[in-house]
Design a protein around this motif. Structure first.
Motif, PDB file in Angstrom:
ATOM      1  N   MET A  33      37.011 -14.252 -26.830  1.00 14.18           N
ATOM      2  CA  MET A  33      37.581 -15.656 -27.007  1.00 14.18           C
ATOM      3  C   MET A  33      37.029 -16.401 -25.715  1.00 14.18           C
ATOM      4  N   ALA A  34      37.150 -15.687 -24.625  1.00 14.43           N
ATOM      5  CA  ALA A  34      36.673 -16.310 -23.389  1.00 14.43           C
ATOM      6  C   ALA A  34      35.097 -16.442 -23.441  1.00 14.43           C
ATOM      7  N   LEU A  35      34.368 -15.584 -24.244  1.00 14.69           N
ATOM      8  CA  LEU A  35      32.858 -15.820 -24.220  1.00 14.69           C
ATOM      9  C   LEU A  35      32.533 -16.808 -25.121  1.00 14.69           C
ATOM     10  N   SER A  36      33.403 -16.903 -25.919  1.00 15.50           N
ATOM     11  CA  SER A  36      32.971 -18.269 -26.860  1.00 15.50           C
ATOM     12  C   SER A  36      33.086 -19.520 -26.404  1.00 15.50           C
ATOM     13  N   LYS A  37      34.286 -19.799 -25.295  1.00 11.02           N
ATOM     14  CA  LYS A  37      34.401 -20.890 -24.686  1.00 11.02           C
ATOM     15  C   LYS A  37      33.384 -20.910 -23.471  1.00 11.02           C
ATOM     16  N   LEU A  38      33.007 -20.007 -23.027  1.00  7.40           N
ATOM     17  CA  LEU A  38      31.796 -19.968 -21.864  1.00  7.40           C
ATOM     18  C   LEU A  38      30.516 -20.491 -22.598  1.00  7.40           C
ATOM     19  N   VAL A  39      30.422 -20.011 -23.914  1.00  8.61           N
ATOM     20  CA  VAL A  39      29.182 -20.533 -24.686  1.00  8.61           C
ATOM     21  C   VAL A  39      29.204 -21.880 -25.017  1.00  8.61           C
ATOM     22  N   MET A  40      30.288 -22.242 -25.488  1.00  8.26           N
ATOM     23  CA  MET A  40      30.507 -23.542 -25.949  1.00  8.26           C
ATOM     24  C   MET A  40      30.502 -24.648 -24.579  1.00  8.26           C
ATOM     25  N   ALA A  41      31.101 -24.116 -23.584  1.00 11.36           N
ATOM     26  CA  ALA A  41      30.819 -24.873 -22.198  1.00 11.36           C
ATOM     27  C   ALA A  41      29.311 -25.117 -21.701  1.00 11.36           C
ATOM     28  N   SER A  42      28.794 -24.036 -21.910  1.00 15.55           N
ATOM     29  CA  SER A  42      27.189 -24.002 -21.426  1.00 15.55           C
ATOM     30  C   SER A  42      26.305 -25.023 -22.387  1.00 15.55           C
ATOM     31  N   LEU A  43      26.859 -24.751 -23.559  1.00 13.14           N
ATOM     32  CA  LEU A  43      26.057 -25.651 -24.763  1.00 13.14           C
ATOM     33  C   LEU A  43      26.224 -27.119 -24.386  1.00 13.14           C
ATOM     34  N   LEU A  44      27.509 -27.540 -24.289  1.00 15.11           N
ATOM     35  CA  LEU A  44      27.803 -28.978 -23.949  1.00 15.11           C
ATOM     36  C   LEU A  44      27.148 -29.581 -22.568  1.00 15.11           C
ATOM     37  N   LEU A  45      27.182 -28.461 -21.606  1.00 18.77           N
ATOM     38  CA  LEU A  45      26.547 -29.072 -20.266  1.00 18.77           C
ATOM     39  C   LEU A  45      24.958 -29.076 -20.482  1.00 18.77           C
ATOM     40  N   SER A  46      24.465 -28.209 -21.302  1.00 14.48           N
ATOM     41  CA  SER A  46      23.014 -28.138 -21.549  1.00 14.48           C
ATOM     42  C   SER A  46      22.438 -29.544 -22.251  1.00 14.48           C
ATOM     43  N   LEU A  47      23.297 -29.894 -23.369  1.00 15.11           N
ATOM     44  CA  LEU A  47      23.014 -31.058 -23.959  1.00 15.11           C
ATOM     45  C   LEU A  47      23.193 -32.396 -23.131  1.00 15.11           C
ATOM     46  N   PHE A  48      24.156 -32.408 -22.085  1.00 15.80           N
ATOM     47  CA  PHE A  48      24.214 -33.637 -21.157  1.00 15.80           C
ATOM     48  C   PHE A  48      23.077 -33.543 -20.256  1.00 15.80           C
ATOM     49  N   VAL A  49      22.509 -32.287 -20.005  1.00 14.43           N
ATOM     50  CA  VAL A  49      21.477 -32.370 -18.884  1.00 14.43           C
ATOM     51  C   VAL A  49      20.272 -32.875 -19.721  1.00 14.43           C
ATOM     52  N   LEU A  50      20.084 -32.668 -21.002  1.00 17.42           N
ATOM     53  CA  LEU A  50      18.870 -32.701 -21.741  1.00 17.42           C
ATOM     54  C   LEU A  50      19.060 -34.279 -21.908  1.00 17.42           C
ATOM     55  N   GLN A  51      20.069 -34.766 -22.327  1.00 18.41           N
ATOM     56  CA  GLN A  51      20.284 -36.180 -22.420  1.00 18.41           C
ATOM     57  C   GLN A  51      19.508 -37.052 -21.178  1.00 18.41           C
ATOM     58  N   LEU A  52      20.082 -36.690 -19.991  1.00 14.67           N
ATOM     59  CA  LEU A  52      19.865 -37.122 -18.780  1.00 14.67           C
ATOM     60  C   LEU A  52      18.027 -37.098 -18.816  1.00 14.67           C
ATOM     61  N   ALA A  53      17.567 -35.977 -18.918  1.00 16.09           N
ATOM     62  CA  ALA A  53      16.368 -35.586 -18.840  1.00 16.09           C
ATOM     63  C   ALA A  53      15.411 -36.218 -19.551  1.00 16.09           C
TER      64      ALA A  53
END
Length: 101
Positions: free
Chosen positions: A1-21
Motif C-alpha cells: 500500500m505504501a509502495l503504491s502511494k510512493l509510486v503515484m507521488a513520484s509519477l505525479l512529481l515527474s510529470l510536473f517536472v516534465l511539464q516545466l522542462a
C-alpha cells in the motif's frame, strides 16, 4: 500500500517536472508570451481589444471569452496572429469553422 502511494507521488512529481522542462522561456519567446498569454482575469480586456473592430462585437466578445478561458491566451491585434496562440487557432465549431475570432 505504501509502495503504491510512493509510486503515484513520484509519477505525479515527474510529470510536473516534465511539464516545466518542456516550457520554452527563451528571450524571444518571452515577448510572445507577454503578448499572447493572459490570465483568466485578463480575458475581458484582451477580448475587448481583439473585438473592438468587429461588426458583431457581442458575438465576438462571447466567442473570444470562451476561447480565452479554454486556452488561457488571446492573439495580439484585432485579427490574425493565430501563430501566437496555437490553441486559440485550433478551436472549431460543429460545422468545422474557426470558433475564435
Amino acid at each position: 500500500m505504501a509502495l503504491s502511494k510512493l509510486v503515484m507521488a513520484s509519477l505525479l512529481l515527474s510529470l510536473f517536472v516534465l511539464q516545466l522542462a518542456q516550457a520554452d522561456y527563451s528571450p524571444q519567446s518571452i515577448g510572445t508570451f507577454l503578448l499572447s498569454k493572459t490570465n483568466f482575469s485578463d480575458c475581458g480586456s484582451a477580448c475587448k481589444a481583439r473585438c473592438q473592430l468587429s461588426s458583431r462585437p457581442n458575438l465576438c466578445h462571447r466567442a473570444c471569452g470562451t476561447c480565452c478561458r479554454r486556452c488561457s491566451c488571446v492573439p495580439p491585434g484585432t485579427a490574425g496572429n493565430y501563430d501566437k496562440c496555437q490553441c486559440y487557432a485550433t478551436l472549431t465549431t460543429h460545422g468545422g469553422r474557426r470558433k475564435c475570432p
